[in-house]
Design an enzyme around this catalytic site. Structure first.
Site, PDB file in Angstrom:
ATOM      1  N   GLU A  48      -9.873   2.368  -8.139  1.00 31.73           N
ATOM      2  CA  GLU A  48     -11.087   2.790  -7.616  1.00 31.73           C
ATOM      3  C   GLU A  48     -11.657   3.779  -8.559  1.00 31.73           C
ATOM      4  OE1 GLU A  48     -12.443   4.100  -2.987  1.00 31.73           O
ATOM      5  OE2 GLU A  48     -10.880   5.353  -4.071  1.00 31.73           O
ATOM      6  N   GLU A  95     -16.431   2.013   1.180  1.00 32.35           N
ATOM      7  CA  GLU A  95     -16.220   2.770   2.288  1.00 32.35           C
ATOM      8  C   GLU A  95     -16.877   3.987   2.796  1.00 32.35           C
ATOM      9  OE1 GLU A  95     -12.129   4.051   0.695  1.00 32.35           O
ATOM     10  OE2 GLU A  95     -12.890   5.749   0.000  1.00 32.35           O
ATOM     11  N   HIS A 136       0.652  -1.055  -0.180  1.00 35.05           N
ATOM     12  CA  HIS A 136      -0.196   0.070  -0.104  1.00 35.05           C
ATOM     13  C   HIS A 136       0.890   1.197   0.124  1.00 35.05           C
ATOM     14  CE1 HIS A 136      -2.972   2.961   1.809  1.00 35.05           C
ATOM     15  NE2 HIS A 136      -3.443   2.886   0.737  1.00 35.05           N
ATOM     16  N   HIS A 137       0.636   2.270  -1.046  1.00 36.28           N
ATOM     17  CA  HIS A 137       1.167   3.697  -0.934  1.00 36.28           C
ATOM     18  C   HIS A 137       0.234   4.699  -0.914  1.00 36.28           C
ATOM     19  CE1 HIS A 137       5.142   1.504  -3.356  1.00 36.28           C
ATOM     20  NE2 HIS A 137       4.750   1.192  -2.274  1.00 36.28           N
ATOM     21  N   GLU A 170      -8.347   6.615  -5.605  1.00 38.20           N
ATOM     22  CA  GLU A 170      -8.450   8.132  -5.957  1.00 38.20           C
ATOM     23  C   GLU A 170      -7.520   8.175  -7.117  1.00 38.20           C
ATOM     24  OE1 GLU A 170      -6.955   7.414  -2.863  1.00 38.20           O
ATOM     25  OE2 GLU A 170      -8.787   7.091  -2.124  1.00 38.20           O
TER      26      GLU A 170
END
Lengths: 688, 688
Positions: free
Chosen positions: B491, B497, B391-392, B473
């Protein structure tokens, strides 16, 4: 968590309000009680729930679907000659039952029909006054519901004179409506109008609605027997109320007790096709009362007919008379050569030479014109397996016709004429009726109680002689073909004949609209197959060639006419082949896709072979419609004979662009239908 | 017959009018010529026809479908820094070709894709001035079209500075639009709005339209490479114009010649499902440039994730830190037990403890937090066949991230972390960019040329190390997964979420809308499967239990998260079974039914077995949807494991009413899906 209705803490001021509310409520109860739900019935799959309520003694119902309101609280009741029967009612009895049965149609869109519903009967009685009684019956299916009133035998009420029925339909979801006007001169023969539901004035049924969220609703009636047809009057917003077709006597219906009203029906579906696949209307009719009806023969027929609509020949005798012995023989020959069972001949009997429209007193139904040898033609046809189809144009002289009915049917029975078409062409939508007091003739609407009785009388008289009936300008279909399977088809729509002389001719969307409106009531004798694509004086028909073929599958009728002239079929041999081959009686029917007013694709399985037939039609817009062939028998290879619009086909500029081609397919194949503007496609699938 | 345009008889006055008209026309030609059609190209099945015109040197195009206008005359061209390039153009060359090829996706909605189009390239040059050149390329399919501009190498023009693209879309049929706003702070994360097209201000693509007559159109773009994303600005009526996403420099795009713009795309279908089945966007992208991509693994994953959205744990280190070695081990254990390949861990690296939103300069992508032993966890997972998913989160500090990118990816590659999710959470929809002159940071939109370059750079760097990328995003999808199959999902929508903390949470129609809008662009990492149906503080999720399962089939992604907490899956073992079983990589995909905003049913065939999976979801209305099982292999018996809404299920009042049942079926069976309000249904079909 909902807030508690009786708070036990909190400031004093807040505690007083519920008390005050309770007092007001108790007070108002002495004037008119809060609505009380007296019965609830859910559909077998819990899709629909109908609630019956009493509000101060006035009954009403509402319909919820998956918990959402489809029909908001809608009143029930009657305006009777001796006072309203919709007030001060109380429940005096209630019965429930569930039914899940499967029955077989002697002919139809499918062989087997499932009848699966939950029913409640609520018995109501006035608490004071005459203490009259009335029952309300609800049958709730997953795909719709029917309800009707039962007037039970009761002391003090021998008959009911109904000035109007007060049944309401308060449609909840904001909807678009497709409808034709009621109370107008041209019985049912209108183009369908598309308006917001809240702009409909007075409409016939079936009326079809589509909500903003894609819910489809059709309002209609079932089993219209000895009663007036129901029109729908909009009272406010999306609220409709029954308005019964009038009678000359002033009341709408007069009946001895006990009796049932017709069922008021709501078909409810997420898809437009779901309305078409619904069997609600037939299920709500009584089973076949005629016993063995193997003498009713689904079949295709030709006619001595279109030439008169083209004004090339005439109904009247004289040099242009169409119904001559010689001309009819030629059509019989053509029918025999191409496998048609019937030949309809109009203008065969005396009475056509004057002004017969709305004035049919000159018609003689018991003998032919001098140039039409009906005896010889019947015998000639019989040798070739072709049956004459009779014709009774009444010109709206109803009792004049009824006086001859027995003899007229006897003639047909003797000659082997085992079906006939009737006609009720009036000049103002009303028929003649004798005034029992003498004096000027009474006038009756084509769908009032008088005509409901007349049509059923004709059907019953014909049944006695094993003859099938196909009325044009009829009363609307309400599924009585289940009870009287010799009521084989009817008109009751703006048919092909408008393409001969109508202004305007039928636009392409009309036939799509018919599928989702008129066809919900039952078979339609639309008389398709005008391969010349020309009306009177060369007027262009708004159709491609392939579309004429597709109509045989999309517009259901157990008897289907090949309406064009034999010489035109000779000019379009490739296309005509589909008309020769297409079946008319079905084992199964499915709607593959469709939107009201836009397009529709229907497949039907032949009842007498393993063939399937597909018909697809569109409005004025070309369409690309992917379809699954999953309806075919799995693992079987089929020859698909495809009759489609050619490249560049267009009903306006290039209607004859047409391709007939053959392919091998299976149920696993993907398929794309390319329909030209105003076009269509017809396919026959035959197992290899 | 049309009236003759040059009458040879009739009164003198009538003959003069045509002459006068001719003179006026000839005169106006000297000022600005009549529009001249310079090229025409039809789709292979003659469904669509595109015409390219020049009107006084200004190019425009129009699109007709079956002879009717879908896109009215719409201008083409550019506002360049050195002057408009849309005037005084003439044709200097033209090429046509037809292509019909089938190519294979390494993973996707279907294995084989047909690419069947007719193409025309029209070469234009200014007649005067700088005599600049530009080509327009149209590829026309039966189900849509793409067109783009090519700036060829030419003397006197080394680079193009594009101030705006002047491409227009003049939509002809009166249409309803589903759209989300562009130029707003929350990149793509909006509920879809349904308005008349003539009320859309500025929208993102894909934008989906439905005409009054049932025609569906989606406007989007394909192959967005080194260019600015296209927004759609309504100029008047139903006329839209491209508005390129801005850049900090003031221009929109700066490119050296030669180059191609992205394709501007129109998908056109009679059915909503036809848009979903279209492969237009992928077909317009370049083939795979990565060679063997067997290292890209479609699979399902769990996460250390939802607990943070519930605010039960934190991304930041400290007592509530979610991404600890111990907690992650437990999730790896659960993943291994239930057959999940991946475990995503967010908050694994330093930088989360401050205000990182739009300010990600504290993030370190090359080492874990002290309480997260990434080396040990990778090794632990490897033993069990479970891969950590990296994850970044950039916090929109783009170049800060790019500076570490190589090292960060090297770390992942070394540890066997073969896919990662990235994040671009800004506070105003814009990211940071270094000001080359020093001074305050520049701000860039998430879909401008700067970010188009950034995202592709990350994907290319990841590909070198055989790592797949899943940006959140993100920039919108334009089908680049065909060219770079390690760009596995993203996404770019209001995801699950929002059901944890969004106000409002996603209404049921949102996920239906996604299928017909956002999903047209490509895979979506929606993160379904919240079987607890609860968000933060117990906020109710607007879904039934069965619907959560159906999302795995309806919302396509080759990597699918089971987003809920393991303990919640333990509480819903029956439902969880579908999540364990459902495939993620498909041989075939079909849309059985659907209407934008209402409902949709999709079936997909597993690429690695003979199983089929069905998913169906509805909006806030319950639905009864008959479907054909004709997609199944004919003649094969299947076990259908059905996960459906129970009787009385309702997303508002009874979301957990749920039934799992098993039946035997074949392709010939009729099937009816009963969906509760806000409900859904999921089915696995396995050959017996």
């Amino acid at each position: 968590m909902p807030s508690p209705s009786h708070p036990t803490d909190g400031p004093f001021a807040r505690r007083r309000l519920p008390l005050l509310g309770w007092i007001l409520c108790a007070f108002s109860a002495t004037v008119s009680a809060e609505p009380v739900t007296v019965a609830r019935v859910e559909s077998p799959g819990k899709v629909l729930r109908v609630s019956l309520q009493l509000d101060g003694g006035t009954p009403s119902y509402r319909v919820d679907r998956f918990g959402e309101t489809v029909v908001d609280s809608s009143k029930l009741g009657f305006q009777l000659r001796d006072g309203r029967l919709d007030r001060d009612l109380a429940v005096v009895g209630q019965q429930s039952r569930s039914v899940d049965e499967t029955w077989e149609q002697p002919w139809g869109e499918r062989r087997l029909t499932r009848n699966h519903f939950n029913e409640v009967v609520v018995q109501l009685a006035e608490r004071g006054g005459a203490k009259r009684r009335i029952d309300v019956v609800f049958r709730v299916y997953d795909d719709g519901l029917g309800f009707r009133y039962h007037f039970p035998e009761q002391p003090g009420m021998r008959e009911a004179i109904i000035d109007d029925e007060l049944t309401e339909f308060a449609i909840a979801p904001t909807s678009t409506a497709w409808w034709i006007p009621a109370g107008e001169p041209i019985h049912y023969e209108y183009l369908y109008r598309r308006t917001p539901l809240d702009q409909v004035p007075l409409a016939h049924t079936p009326m079809t609605l589509r909500s903003r969220d894609g819910l489809h609703i059709a309002i209609h009636e079932a089993a219209l027997v000895d009663y007036a047809g129901m029109w729908l009057r909009r009272t406010e917003g999306q609220h409709l109320r029954a308005q019964l077709s009038p009678s000359a006597e002033g009341w709408k219906v007069r009946r001895s007790l006990p009796f049932d009203t017709p069922w008021r029906t709501l078909q409810i579906s997420d898809t437009a096709g779901g309305l078409v696949e619904s069997s609600l209307i037939l299920n709500l009719n009584e089973p076949n009362v005629l016993g063995d009806v193997s003498w009713v023969k689904p079949s295709k027929y030709l006619g001595v007919w279109w030439s008169m609509h083209l004004d090339e020949e005439s109904w009247a005798t004289g040099p242009r008379h169409a119904a001559t012995t010689a001309k009819t023989k030629r059509v019989i020959d053509f029918a025999a050569r191409h496998g048609f069972r019937g030949v309809l001949v109009e203008g065969w009997n005396p009475g056509w030479n004057g002004d017969w429209v709305g004035n049919g007193y000159a018609f003689d139904f018991t003998r032919p014109t001098a140039d039409f040898d009906i005896e010889a033609l019947s015998a000639y046809g019989a040798k070739k397996g072709v049956h004459l189809i009779g014709h009774h144009e009444t010109g709206c002289a109803i009792e004049h016709y009824e006086d001859q009915l027995g003899a007229a049917l006897d003639l047909y029975a003797r000659l082997g004429v085992d079906s006939f078409k009737s006609g009720y062409v009036c000049d103002d939508g009303q028929v003649d009726r004798r005034n029992p007091a003498g004096g000027p003739l009474w006038r009756e609407w084509h769908d009032g109680q008088f005509m409901a009785r007349h049509h059923l009388k004709v059907v019953q008289e014909a049944a006695k002689r094993h003859i099938a009936v196909n009325p044009h300008e009829p009363i609307k279909d309400t599924g009585l073909r289940r009870t009287y399977p010799n009521w084989i088809t009817r008109e009751g729509a703006r048919g092909m004949e408008y393409n001969a002389w109508g202004q305007p001719p039928n636009p392409p969307e009309h036939e799509v609209n018919l599928v989702f409106t008129r066809m919900l009531s039952g078979p339609l004798d639309y008389t398709p197959g005008i391969l010349s694509l020309k009306g009177r004086g060369g007027q262009a028909i708004r159709s491609t060639l392939a579309r004429q073929l597709a109509l045989y599958v999309t517009l259901y009728s157990p008897i289907q006419m090949a309406a064009d002239l034999p010489e035109h079929y000779e000019q379009h041999r490739e296309a005509f082949r589909f008309i020769e081959d297409v079946a008319v009686d079905w084992d199964d029917t499915r709607v593959l896709n469709g939107e009201v007013g836009d397009y529709v694709t229907i497949v039907r399985k032949d009842r007498h072979s393993r063939d399937w037939f597909l018909g697809s039609i569109t409005d004025e817009h070309g369409r690309v419609l992917p379809v699954s062939l999953g309806f075919l028998e799995p693992g079987v290879r089929y020859r698909a004979e495809i009759y489609r619009d050619g490249d560049g086909a267009d009903f306006r500029s290039n209607p004859f662009a047409f391709v007939r081609e053959t392919r091998e397919v299976t149920s696993a194949d993907a398929w794309v239908l390319n329909l030209a503007p105003g076009g269509g496609q017809a396919i026959r699938f035959t197992p290899l």
